[in-house]
Scaffold this motif. Structure first.
Motif, PDB file in Angstrom:
ATOM      1  N   GLU A  84       0.537   2.774  -4.298  1.00  0.00           N
ATOM      2  CA  GLU A  84      -0.127   2.506  -5.579  1.00  0.00           C
ATOM      3  C   GLU A  84       0.733   1.642  -6.495  1.00  0.00           C
ATOM      4  OE1 GLU A  84       1.871   6.442  -5.302  1.00  0.00           O
ATOM      5  OE2 GLU A  84       0.177   5.523  -4.274  1.00  0.00           O
ATOM      6  N   SER A  85       2.018   1.477  -6.168  1.00  0.00           N
ATOM      7  CA  SER A  85       2.868   0.578  -6.954  1.00  0.00           C
ATOM      8  C   SER A  85       2.374  -0.865  -6.861  1.00  0.00           C
ATOM      9  CB  SER A  85       4.320   0.665  -6.476  1.00  0.00           C
ATOM     10  OG  SER A  85       4.420   0.284  -5.107  1.00  0.00           O
ATOM     11  N   LEU A  86       1.593  -1.191  -5.824  1.00  0.00           N
ATOM     12  CA  LEU A  86       1.023  -2.537  -5.728  1.00  0.00           C
ATOM     13  C   LEU A  86       0.028  -2.805  -6.855  1.00  0.00           C
ATOM     14  CD1 LEU A  86       0.501  -3.016  -1.886  1.00  0.00           C
ATOM     15  CD2 LEU A  86       2.426  -3.692  -3.322  1.00  0.00           C
ATOM     16  N   LEU A  87      -0.500  -1.739  -7.468  1.00  0.00           N
ATOM     17  CA  LEU A  87      -1.341  -1.933  -8.648  1.00  0.00           C
ATOM     18  C   LEU A  87      -0.510  -2.504  -9.800  1.00  0.00           C
ATOM     19  CD1 LEU A  87      -3.502   1.335  -8.582  1.00  0.00           C
ATOM     20  CD2 LEU A  87      -4.131  -0.963  -7.787  1.00  0.00           C
ATOM     21  N   LEU A  88       0.752  -2.079  -9.894  1.00  0.00           N
ATOM     22  CA  LEU A  88       1.650  -2.664 -10.893  1.00  0.00           C
ATOM     23  C   LEU A  88       1.928  -4.129 -10.571  1.00  0.00           C
ATOM     24  CD1 LEU A  88       4.270   0.223 -11.300  1.00  0.00           C
ATOM     25  CD2 LEU A  88       2.465  -0.419 -12.903  1.00  0.00           C
ATOM     26  N   VAL A  89       2.120  -4.431  -9.284  1.00  0.00           N
ATOM     27  CA  VAL A  89       2.323  -5.823  -8.864  1.00  0.00           C
ATOM     28  C   VAL A  89       1.099  -6.658  -9.220  1.00  0.00           C
ATOM     29  CG1 VAL A  89       2.709  -7.319  -6.878  1.00  0.00           C
ATOM     30  CG2 VAL A  89       3.914  -5.134  -7.033  1.00  0.00           C
ATOM     31  N   LEU A  90      -0.084  -6.096  -8.995  1.00  0.00           N
ATOM     32  CA  LEU A  90      -1.315  -6.810  -9.341  1.00  0.00           C
ATOM     33  C   LEU A  90      -1.420  -7.031 -10.847  1.00  0.00           C
ATOM     34  CD1 LEU A  90      -4.071  -7.992  -8.640  1.00  0.00           C
ATOM     35  CD2 LEU A  90      -5.001  -5.659  -8.657  1.00  0.00           C
TER      36      LEU A  90
END
Length: 509
Positions: A474-480
């Motif tokens: 879910e850290s990829l949501l921060l990347v997004l």
């Protein structure tokens, strides 16, 4: 609405990612770093007895949801015995049985436990106990003790703690001496406290367990008392009256019944052994999440087959590299071949390490570029030309590997692991830029691509980043969210500020 659409979307993505990460860390215990370890304990119960003839049956109480701990694993060792476990109230019992035992019998139960963040006791409220029918003498002693404790307490928990302190005095008064036997043990004081608390209509029960001390053999079983205040059970130390179990105390069973029983056996002996061990925090957290049947863990990447996990360990790093490219291109102003070609080059570097990858990449691209310019004179079409470049790249890779083997330069052998399509496309793109914009731009973009690829490699394949992204996808949501914010950046690039620095200094008043 359009003005606030992007900030609201970014806020939602960030909040969702942060909440999921915090839940995994605080509740499920997932580690933030790859090398993190947690302390666990192996507790072994050894029950031995001598068979007296005929079918034998042995029962042993075993832990069931002990407060402050999670049972990670259980093992039963009993050759020639049938085994079953059953629930009895708030306890659990292992039952061994065999038809014709002879000689000394030894049964083992082993469990691995790890500390849990919260100590949860069952919340069920039991029925109020019936006041015992005290005789006149004991009734007066009980009432005197209850009156003394009641005058100094504020609620059930303080009442019970003060009662245990009264019973544990080094020099007890005549009322306590009447109720306690001579040379009273912890168990005797707990039984007496339950007897006295029943007169005050306060539910109480005995609990027993062992201390988790590393290297302990023949660990002693300790008795504690738990009282119910109408909302929850409160453990109390019979020696000090302190409330709450210590962090190294493992509750084994509840009640004043024996922890084991033997049918057709004699000279029974129960011994406990304790050993401390360290386990990988990720493995422990995964097992805890599976035992708790958490919905988050059910949809975790850790539930996938191992070969699929290995694919996602690399695939999930691509967005991290893409974010770095967005920053370096839009904010810093670094020129590269294509938008995401440096990420692909960084993936190739993983097979060769950074320094060797840069060297081998430069050698093959230089040689391939020379061949590509030769092919230009043949006036080939695009697809045949690309196919020819791929063939030549493979031949160059084989040549470099053979020469490395002859020169005993082992690093060159890993060139065969380079994705040939990446090399072919890089050579083709560099030659086009060379022809359309000149060698200066081609070399500048080539160097920029290598710099960005090196940066992507250092960030993407750092063990801490790789672990964090895989365990917390879910850290990829921060990347997004960061990528969306950078998508609105319209300011000057760093390279542009450096380029026009002389102009800005000239127009200063």
């Amino acid at each position: 609405m359009r003005r606030w659409h992007l900030p609201v979307l970014v806020a939602l993505l960030t909040a969702t990612a942060v909440l999921l990460i915090v839940y995994k860390v605080r509740t499920l215990g997932y580690p933030l770093t790859p090398a993190q370890e947690v302390q666990s304990w192996i507790v072994e119960a050894r029950l031995s007895f001598e068979a007296t003839g005929g079918a034998a049956k042995a029962e042993l109480a075993i832990p069931f949801d002990p407060p402050g701990f999670t049972l990670l694993d259980e093992n039963f060792v009993s050759r020639g015995y049938g085994l079953q476990t059953e629930r009895r109230g708030n306890n659990r019992v292992a039952i061994w049985s065999t038809r014709r035992p002879s000689g000394r019998q030894v049964l083992y139960y082993r469990t691995t436990v790890t500390p849990h963040q919260t100590q949860t006791l069952e919340q069920a409220v039991p029925a109020l106990p019936t006041a015992p029918a005290y005789d006149e003498l004991h009734g007066q002693a009980v009432n005197a003790i209850l009156d003394e404790v009641r005058s100094k307490s504020a609620d059930i928990s303080t009442f019970s703690s003060l009662l245990m302190q009264v019973l544990a005095r080094p020099t007890p008064d005549e009322n306590v001496q009447l109720l306690l036997p001579r040379q009273a043990t912890r168990e005797d004081r707990v039984r007496t406290a339950i007897f006295v608390l029943a007169g005050a209509r306060i539910p109480a029960r005995m609990s027993r367990g062992v201390r988790l001390v590393d290297g302990t053999r023949g660990a002693q079983v300790e008795a504690w008392i738990e009282v119910n205040n109408g909302e929850r059970w409160i453990p109390i130390d019979p020696d000090t009256g302190a409330q709450g179990y210590p962090p190294d105390f493992l509750v084994w069973w509840h009640g004043d019944t024996p922890v084991y029983s033997i049918e057709r056996g004699r000279n029974a002996e129960l011994r406990f052994s304790v050993t401390r061990t360290m386990e990988a925090a990720l493995e422990t957290a995964t097992r805890q999440a599976q035992l708790s049947q958490s919905a988050v863990s059910s949809y975790s990447l850790l539930a996938l087959p191992v070969h699929t996990q290995n694919v996602y360990r690399t695939l999930l790093l691509v967005p991290v590299g893409a974010l770095l490219i967005v920053f370096l291109r839009n904010v810093v102003g670094v020129l590269t071949f294509g938008t995401f070609m440096p990420v692909l080059i960084a993936l190739a570097f993983r097979e060769t390490d950074l320094v060797a990858g840069l060297l081998l990449f430069s050698v093959i691209v230089t040689l391939g570029l020379a061949v590509r310019f030769y092919l230009e004179h043949l006036k080939l079409l695009l697809v045949p030309r690309l196919a020819a470049v791929v063939i030549i790249v493979i031949l160059l890779m084989a040549l470099v590997s053979i020469l490395s083997q002859r020169l005993r330069f082992d690093v060159g052998l890993s060139v065969a692991l380079f994705p040939m399509v990446i090399l072919a496309m890089t050579i083709e793109r560099m030659s086009i830029v060379w022809e359309e914009h000149g060698p200066a731009d081609a070399i500048k973009q080539g160097i920029g691509s290598l710099i960005v690829a090196a940066g992507c490699y250092l960030i993407m394949f750092d063990q801490r980043v790789e672990h964090f992204v895989f365990v917390f996808p879910e850290s990829l949501l921060l990347v997004l969210a960061l990528t969306l914010l950078l998508g609105r950046y319209t300011g000057y690039r760093v390279t542009e500020l450096m380029r026009f620095r002389a102009l800005t200094e000239a127009i200063k008043p």
